[in-house]
Design a protein around this motif. Structure first.
Motif, PDB file in Angstrom:
ATOM      1  N   THR A   6      16.282 -12.883  25.083  1.00 61.47           N
ATOM      2  CA  THR A   6      16.042 -11.815  26.035  1.00 61.47           C
ATOM      3  C   THR A   6      16.694 -12.256  27.327  1.00 61.47           C
ATOM      4  N   HIS A   7      17.014 -11.286  28.155  1.00 70.78           N
ATOM      5  CA  HIS A   7      17.792 -11.610  29.343  1.00 70.78           C
ATOM      6  C   HIS A   7      17.015 -11.301  30.601  1.00 70.78           C
ATOM      7  N   VAL A   8      17.299 -12.053  31.639  1.00 69.15           N
ATOM      8  CA  VAL A   8      16.843 -11.660  32.971  1.00 69.15           C
ATOM      9  C   VAL A   8      17.816 -10.579  33.417  1.00 69.15           C
ATOM     10  N   PRO A   9      17.306  -9.384  33.738  1.00 64.75           N
ATOM     11  CA  PRO A   9      18.246  -8.307  34.069  1.00 64.75           C
ATOM     12  C   PRO A   9      19.101  -8.644  35.286  1.00 64.75           C
ATOM     13  N   SER A  10      20.330  -8.196  35.245  1.00 62.45           N
ATOM     14  CA  SER A  10      21.223  -8.371  36.393  1.00 62.45           C
ATOM     15  C   SER A  10      20.794  -7.400  37.492  1.00 62.45           C
ATOM     16  N   GLU A  11      21.406  -7.546  38.669  1.00 61.35           N
ATOM     17  CA  GLU A  11      21.054  -6.650  39.771  1.00 61.35           C
ATOM     18  C   GLU A  11      21.292  -5.190  39.407  1.00 61.35           C
ATOM     19  N   GLU A  12      22.474  -4.950  38.811  1.00 59.07           N
ATOM     20  CA  GLU A  12      22.793  -3.558  38.446  1.00 59.07           C
ATOM     21  C   GLU A  12      21.846  -3.033  37.374  1.00 59.07           C
ATOM     22  N   GLN A  13      21.484  -3.902  36.434  1.00 60.65           N
ATOM     23  CA  GLN A  13      20.535  -3.473  35.401  1.00 60.65           C
ATOM     24  C   GLN A  13      19.180  -3.139  36.025  1.00 60.65           C
ATOM     25  N   THR A  14      18.747  -3.964  36.971  1.00 53.65           N
ATOM     26  CA  THR A  14      17.465  -3.712  37.635  1.00 53.65           C
ATOM     27  C   THR A  14      17.498  -2.376  38.372  1.00 53.65           C
ATOM     28  N   GLY A  66      37.265 -10.314  26.259  1.00 54.90           N
ATOM     29  CA  GLY A  66      36.793 -10.811  27.545  1.00 54.90           C
ATOM     30  C   GLY A  66      35.289 -10.812  27.643  1.00 54.90           C
ATOM     31  N   ARG A  67      34.609 -10.901  26.509  1.00 50.44           N
ATOM     32  CA  ARG A  67      33.152 -10.837  26.510  1.00 50.44           C
ATOM     33  C   ARG A  67      32.510 -12.220  26.495  1.00 50.44           C
ATOM     34  N   GLY A  68      33.354 -13.262  26.417  1.00 49.97           N
ATOM     35  CA  GLY A  68      32.803 -14.619  26.429  1.00 49.97           C
ATOM     36  C   GLY A  68      33.322 -15.350  27.650  1.00 49.97           C
ATOM     37  N   GLY A  92      19.815  -5.181  14.887  1.00 53.89           N
ATOM     38  CA  GLY A  92      19.101  -6.408  15.232  1.00 53.89           C
ATOM     39  C   GLY A  92      18.583  -6.374  16.667  1.00 53.89           C
ATOM     40  N   ARG A  93      19.400  -5.859  17.572  1.00 50.88           N
ATOM     41  CA  ARG A  93      18.988  -5.835  18.977  1.00 50.88           C
ATOM     42  C   ARG A  93      17.697  -5.052  19.170  1.00 50.88           C
ATOM     43  N   PHE A  94      17.527  -3.976  18.400  1.00 50.86           N
ATOM     44  CA  PHE A  94      16.306  -3.187  18.537  1.00 50.86           C
ATOM     45  C   PHE A  94      15.169  -3.777  17.707  1.00 50.86           C
ATOM     46  N   LEU A 139      31.563  -3.178  19.319  1.00 48.68           N
ATOM     47  CA  LEU A 139      31.459  -4.557  18.851  1.00 48.68           C
ATOM     48  C   LEU A 139      31.430  -5.523  20.031  1.00 48.68           C
ATOM     49  N   ASP A 140      30.614  -6.568  19.897  1.00 52.72           N
ATOM     50  CA  ASP A 140      30.429  -7.530  20.977  1.00 52.72           C
ATOM     51  C   ASP A 140      30.600  -8.936  20.422  1.00 52.72           C
ATOM     52  N   PHE A 141      31.862  -9.410  20.391  1.00 54.30           N
ATOM     53  CA  PHE A 141      32.156 -10.731  19.853  1.00 54.30           C
ATOM     54  C   PHE A 141      32.823 -11.568  20.943  1.00 54.30           C
ATOM     55  N   THR A 156      32.553  -1.485  29.910  1.00 52.51           N
ATOM     56  CA  THR A 156      32.303  -2.208  28.657  1.00 52.51           C
ATOM     57  C   THR A 156      31.823  -3.619  28.990  1.00 52.51           C
ATOM     58  N   GLY A 157      30.723  -4.021  28.366  1.00 58.92           N
ATOM     59  CA  GLY A 157      30.201  -5.363  28.620  1.00 58.92           C
ATOM     60  C   GLY A 157      29.284  -5.444  29.831  1.00 58.92           C
ATOM     61  N   SER A 158      28.846  -4.295  30.355  1.00 63.01           N
ATOM     62  CA  SER A 158      27.957  -4.321  31.520  1.00 63.01           C
ATOM     63  C   SER A 158      26.495  -4.467  31.106  1.00 63.01           C
ATOM     64  N   GLY A 159      26.226  -4.424  29.802  1.00 63.08           N
ATOM     65  CA  GLY A 159      24.855  -4.636  29.334  1.00 63.08           C
ATOM     66  C   GLY A 159      24.028  -3.366  29.303  1.00 63.08           C
ATOM     67  N   LYS A 160      24.611  -2.298  28.773  1.00 59.13           N
ATOM     68  CA  LYS A 160      23.891  -1.028  28.713  1.00 59.13           C
ATOM     69  C   LYS A 160      22.729  -1.102  27.713  1.00 59.13           C
ATOM     70  N   THR A 161      22.970  -1.765  26.582  1.00 64.53           N
ATOM     71  CA  THR A 161      21.932  -1.822  25.549  1.00 64.53           C
ATOM     72  C   THR A 161      20.642  -2.446  26.095  1.00 64.53           C
ATOM     73  N   GLU A 162      20.806  -3.486  26.900  1.00 60.46           N
ATOM     74  CA  GLU A 162      19.641  -4.141  27.488  1.00 60.46           C
ATOM     75  C   GLU A 162      18.860  -3.155  28.384  1.00 60.46           C
ATOM     76  N   ARG A 208      30.749  -6.367  34.774  1.00 56.21           N
ATOM     77  CA  ARG A 208      30.342  -6.961  33.513  1.00 56.21           C
ATOM     78  C   ARG A 208      29.250  -8.000  33.769  1.00 56.21           C
ATOM     79  N   ILE A 209      28.477  -8.266  32.722  1.00 51.42           N
ATOM     80  CA  ILE A 209      27.440  -9.296  32.804  1.00 51.42           C
ATOM     81  C   ILE A 209      28.076 -10.628  33.213  1.00 51.42           C
ATOM     82  N   ASN A 210      27.389 -11.372  34.060  1.00 53.81           N
ATOM     83  CA  ASN A 210      27.856 -12.665  34.576  1.00 53.81           C
ATOM     84  C   ASN A 210      29.176 -12.552  35.337  1.00 53.81           C
TER      85      ASN A 210
HETATM   86  P1  ADP Z   1      27.860  -2.697  26.763  1.00 54.46           P
HETATM   87  O1  ADP Z   1      27.125  -1.910  25.727  1.00 54.46           O
HETATM   88  O2  ADP Z   1      27.605  -2.221  28.154  1.00 54.46           O
HETATM   89  O3  ADP Z   1      29.320  -2.859  26.438  1.00 54.46           O
HETATM   90  P2  ADP Z   1      26.264  -4.852  25.787  1.00 54.46           P
HETATM   91  O4  ADP Z   1      24.980  -4.156  25.851  1.00 54.46           O
HETATM   92  O5  ADP Z   1      26.922  -5.036  24.477  1.00 54.46           O
HETATM   93  O6  ADP Z   1      27.286  -4.172  26.791  1.00 54.46           O
HETATM   94  O7  ADP Z   1      26.088  -6.262  26.522  1.00 54.46           O
HETATM   95  C1  ADP Z   1      27.121  -7.213  26.604  1.00 54.46           C
HETATM   96  C2  ADP Z   1      26.582  -8.613  26.358  1.00 54.46           C
HETATM   97  O8  ADP Z   1      25.835  -9.062  27.487  1.00 54.46           O
HETATM   98  C3  ADP Z   1      25.656  -8.714  25.181  1.00 54.46           C
HETATM   99  O9  ADP Z   1      25.979  -9.875  24.451  1.00 54.46           O
HETATM  100  C4  ADP Z   1      24.283  -8.833  25.797  1.00 54.46           C
HETATM  101  O10 ADP Z   1      23.414  -9.578  24.963  1.00 54.46           O
HETATM  102  C5  ADP Z   1      24.561  -9.551  27.083  1.00 54.46           C
HETATM  103  N1  ADP Z   1      23.623  -9.254  28.167  1.00 54.46           N
HETATM  104  C6  ADP Z   1      23.091  -8.057  28.487  1.00 54.46           C
HETATM  105  N2  ADP Z   1      22.301  -8.160  29.583  1.00 54.46           N
HETATM  106  C7  ADP Z   1      22.356  -9.443  29.978  1.00 54.46           C
HETATM  107  C8  ADP Z   1      21.762 -10.185  31.057  1.00 54.46           C
HETATM  108  N3  ADP Z   1      20.975  -9.567  31.939  1.00 54.46           N
HETATM  109  N4  ADP Z   1      22.036 -11.483  31.148  1.00 54.46           N
HETATM  110  C9  ADP Z   1      22.855 -12.104  30.248  1.00 54.46           C
HETATM  111  N5  ADP Z   1      23.440 -11.473  29.232  1.00 54.46           N
HETATM  112  C10 ADP Z   1      23.202 -10.166  29.082  1.00 54.46           C
END
Ligand code: ADP
Ligand code: ZN
Length: 782
Positions: A242-250, A635-637, A311-313, A595-597, A274-280, A427-429
């Motif tokens: 589980t993640h600590v939400p980022s500022e934008e997520q909060t 660019g997701r890693g 799996g995420r859900f 996909l998130d690889f 893409t990669g901003s963490g919408k699913t979270e 993007r996250i981080n």
């Molecule tokens: P999007 O759907 O916006 O493209 P994802 O939901 O796939 O992005 O998230 C991208 C990656 O960042 C995922 O691997 C997710 O687990 C991770 N992630 C999401 N929120 C955070 C967070 N607050 N801190 C660290 N990693 C996070």
């Protein structure tokens, strides 16, 4: 359209002469003296086949309290020998007509409604807006597995008759029957005959004896047989955290919470790169809903319903129902029943999940809301986004639409106040967006033989050397997209569609991608017999051959609808890719989504223009979306990522904007184009497709429909532009000639009303063998 009596319309067709005769002997008072019979209970019924209704029927005394909208019934219809199955949409007391003129409902088929009053209202709205028969909308809403009770069986349960359970009655029985009967009484619960036989150690004889003497009462119960477990793996190896939400997520979550609390049915657009963490964000919002004892629906494009999404859900909620197209009917029925009983917190599924019968729905989420798969391509041609909006509004719950590349419709809604924009620009981080390099395919130096340019070849080589992974996108399946004779020019085409056949190397087949017509690929020209027919154009199979030849040491997997036919193949390829076993994943748009690889360091787009020159006002939008989405897979890693886009039109605004990840620029440019012609989202479009076996008969029907549309427009004084009839880009499909009419207006209600008026009671003589379909807000313009 609403007729009060089933007999009227059905009899008109079936029984015209008889009806006239009956009129001669009419002795009842004339219509203006009719009184309201306010003790008659009336049910309004619709059908899935013509005549669609609605028609009124009298509810028999015994069913008065029981029959409710959303239940199925059997009723007499016209002169049909057997009663017809229909859906009840309304019940009321009081009938304006003469007593005895209504026919009676024969049977009520359901113990409980299959959908609640809110869903019945949604059905009526869909039927009206999309101009589809109400009965057909019910059939779409309630899966056929539910209607047919898939995976259940009726079992007979035995209970002792209390009037015969006294000692005196029991002693009248023969020994074996006595023993069995005493056993059943002692058990204190209903038992099946075979259970009783096992426990009481007797044969069927004594049990049947007790039954025939009336000692035992029998009641039938329908129950689920054991459900087959799903063939999914729990997840594909993604680490669990589980993640600590980022500022934008909060910040996003605060706005969503406010919308949940407001109870006003707000639509929110989560525009996150893409990669901003919408699913979270979705998950945290749903957690809030679940804590309040309510449930949520999450819609995703079918193709992104991967073990990763699942799996995420499943890791975060106790009870998740995942719906997908490969479920067996009994699985589907089982899940539907769980959802309806309120046993599920979250439903995840493709567009049909919008109909999930969740009793305490608190939130609807649509991920990748721009995706074309949310529109159904057959009757009723609904768009799940529009339906979700209607459902959310009526319940006063929020609808979250998420995308990195929102549809122009949703984007426009944020500027008119119909949707609230929640941006997530990072993007996250703080990972950077990948850099995008355009390769101009017109410049010869960049173009080596084959599909892969020098820069792309070098980039793949470098990535493999660094032990990174590569994604290559080519949105054409098959080997070669044309089969042409170099001697006479003949192109091998589908006899039913007139479209060129695609050569598939697997099995040496030539297939039509519009219907399923398939032949063995001809070894010589079928027209002139020239030996040396040529395979032109590039599909994923040919790309695979080329990539294998260029990078012989790499492990390559291809993902397109040809390789993904078998259940589970999608997941297998993706987990091989995650584990690093596969180095290069190539395929159609399937690989562009979600996909998130983290180890994908390079994305190559083989031909960005493939969708650009389609005769469709959404061509630029689709190109922008596809390129941006697939670019977002890298660019997701921690190791960054780069994108190489090969194109013949590098200066095209959509490709330029995609290369800079600049949605705003794209949307601004595109809105100017749409405004020029009042295309959606600035105006509404509807399409009527007319198809038939004989070309000029079909065209004549199309012309007469045009006449009716023009008349309707005049009568209503509506401002609707009508184009056509003209042959569409695919002028022949599955052996039928096609014509289409396009209607445009800035007022969607006027547009709908014009079509409704023109098609109401429009019938085509059966001998013409011509059909037409109305497509409101079409996505498919071919
Ligand atoms: P999007 O759907 O916006 O493209 P994802 O939901 O796939 O992005 O998230 C991208 C990656 O960042 C995922 O691997 C997710 O687990 C991770 N992630 C999401 N929120 C955070 C967070 N607050 N801190 C660290 N990693 C996070
Ligand atoms: Zn065909």
């Amino acid at each position: 359209m609403f007729t009060d009596d089933a007999d009227q319309e059905a009899a008109k067709k079936d029984d015209g002469a008889k009806a006239q005769q009956a009129e001669l002997f009419e002795t009842e008072p004339p219509p203006w003296e009719l009184t309201v019979e306010d003790d008659i209970a009336v049910g309004r019924i619709v059908f899935s086949e013509a005549p669609y209704g609605p028609y009124d029927y009298q509810i028999p005394e015994a069913e008065r309290e029981h029959l409710k909208p959303g239940m199925r019934v059997r009723v007499p219809l016209g002169k049909r020998r057997h009663p017809m199955m229909g859906w009840c949409i309304e019940t009321r007391i009081g009938y304006k007509g003469k007593r005895g003129s209504l026919r009676e409902i024969v049977e009520v088929l359901d113990d409980e409604p299959l959908c609640d009053p809110a869903l019945v209202r949604l059905v009526l709205w869909i039927s009206h807006y999309y101009q589809a028969p109400t009965g057909q909308v019910f059939d779409t809403l309630i899966p056929s597995s539910v209607r047919s009770n898939a995976g259940t069986r009726e079992r007979a349960y035995l209970t002792p008759n209390p009037d015969r359970s006294d000692e005196k009655s029991i002693e009248l029985l023969p020994k074996k029957q006595q023993a069995a009967f005493r056993f059943l009484i002692a058990a204190g619960r209903p038992m099946t005959a075979s259970e009783l036989m096992v426990h009481a150690k007797c044969t069927r004889g004594p049990v049947s004896g007790l039954q025939s003497k009336g000692y035992i009462d029998v009641s039938m119960q329908r129950e689920m047989t054991a459900t087959t477990p799903m063939r999914w793996q729990k997840n594909d190896g993604e680490s669990q955290q589980t993640h600590v939400p980022s500022e934008e997520q909060t910040a996003a979550l605060e706005r969503i919470s406010a919308a949940i609390e407001s109870g006003t049915g707000k639509t929110l657009l989560l525009h996150g790169v893409t990669g901003s963490g919408k699913t979270e964000v979705y998950i945290k919002a749903i957690e809030q809903i679940v804590r309040a004892g309510r449930g949520a629906i999450v819609m995703v494009p079918e193709i992104s319903l991967t073990p990763q999404t699942r799996g995420r859900f499943e890791r975060r909620f106790e009870t998740v129902a995942v719906l997908h197209s490969q479920m067996t009917p009994s699985e589907r029925h089982f899940q539907w029943q769980r959802i309806r009983r309120g046993e599920v917190q979250v439903v995840v599924g493709p567009r049909s999940a919008v109909f999930a019968p969740m009793p305490r729905l608190g939130l609807i989420v649509m991920d990748e809301e721009h995706d074309a798969s949310f529109k159904q391509n057959e009757q009723p041609r609904y768009h799940a986004r529009k339906v979700a909006h209607a459902r959310a509004m009526s319940l006063g719950i929020p609808l979250i639409l998420g995308s990195a590349t929102p549809s122009m419709e949703t984007w426009h809604a944020t500027s008119t106040g119909h949707a609230e924009l929640i941006p997530m620009n990072e993007r996250i981080n703080q990972r950077p967006m990948p850099s995008v390099e355009l390769v101009d395919l017109r410049i010869r130096d960049d173009r080596t033989r084959g599909a892969i340019s020098r820069p792309l070849h070098l980039a793949v080589q470098e990535t493999l050397n660094e032990k990174g992974q590569v994604i290559l996108l080519l949105n054409r399946r098959g080997f070669a997209t044309t089969i042409q004779c170099p001697s006479c020019g003949h192109v091998v085409a589908c006899p039913d569609c007139d479209m060129p056949l695609t050569h598939h190397r697997d099995g040496g087949k030539a297939c039509c991608h519009y219907c399923d017509y398939t032949i063995a690929t001809p070894p010589w020209c079928p027209a002139c017999r020239f030996d040396g027919i040529r395979y032109g154009g590039l599909g994923t199979q040919r790309l695979e051959v080329e990539v294998k030849a260029r990078f012989p040491d790499a492990c390559i997997a291809r993902m397109d609808s040809d390789t993904m036919k078998r259940p589970g193949s999608h997941q297998r390829v993706l987990s091989a890719f995650r584990s690093g076993e596969v180095n290069i994943l190539l395929g159609t748009q399937m690989i562009a989504k979600g996909l998130d690889f983290p180890n994908v360091l390079l994305v190559g787009v083989i031909n960005a223009d493939s969708a650009l020159h389609f005769p469709d006002f959404r061509a630029a939008e689709r190109t922008f979306q596809l390129v941006t989405q697939v670019a977002g897979r890298t660019g997701r890693g921690d190791r960054g990522g780069r994108v190489i886009v090969q194109t013949f039109s590098p200066e095209h605004p959509a490709i330029q904007a995609a290369s800079r990840h600049d949605y705003h620029q794209f949307a601004t440019d595109e809105m100017v184009n749409r405004r020029k012609f009042n295309y959606p989202p600035l105006g509404s479009v509807a399409r009527i497709i007319i198809r038939g076996v004989v070309e000029d008969v079909t065209e004549a029907v199309a012309d007469s429909l045009l006449g009716r549309l023009e008349a309707a427009r005049q009568a209503l004084g509506s401002e609707v532009r009508i184009l056509g009839p003209a042959p569409p880009p695919i002028p022949k499909l599955r052996g039928k000639y096609r014509f289409h009419l396009l209607l445009q207006s800035t007022d969607s209600a006027q547009l709908g009303e014009t079509i409704r008026r023109a098609t109401d009671s429009f019938t085509i003589p059966e001998k013409d063998d011509v059909q037409y379909v109305v497509d409101i807000d079409p996505i498919d313009m071919l």
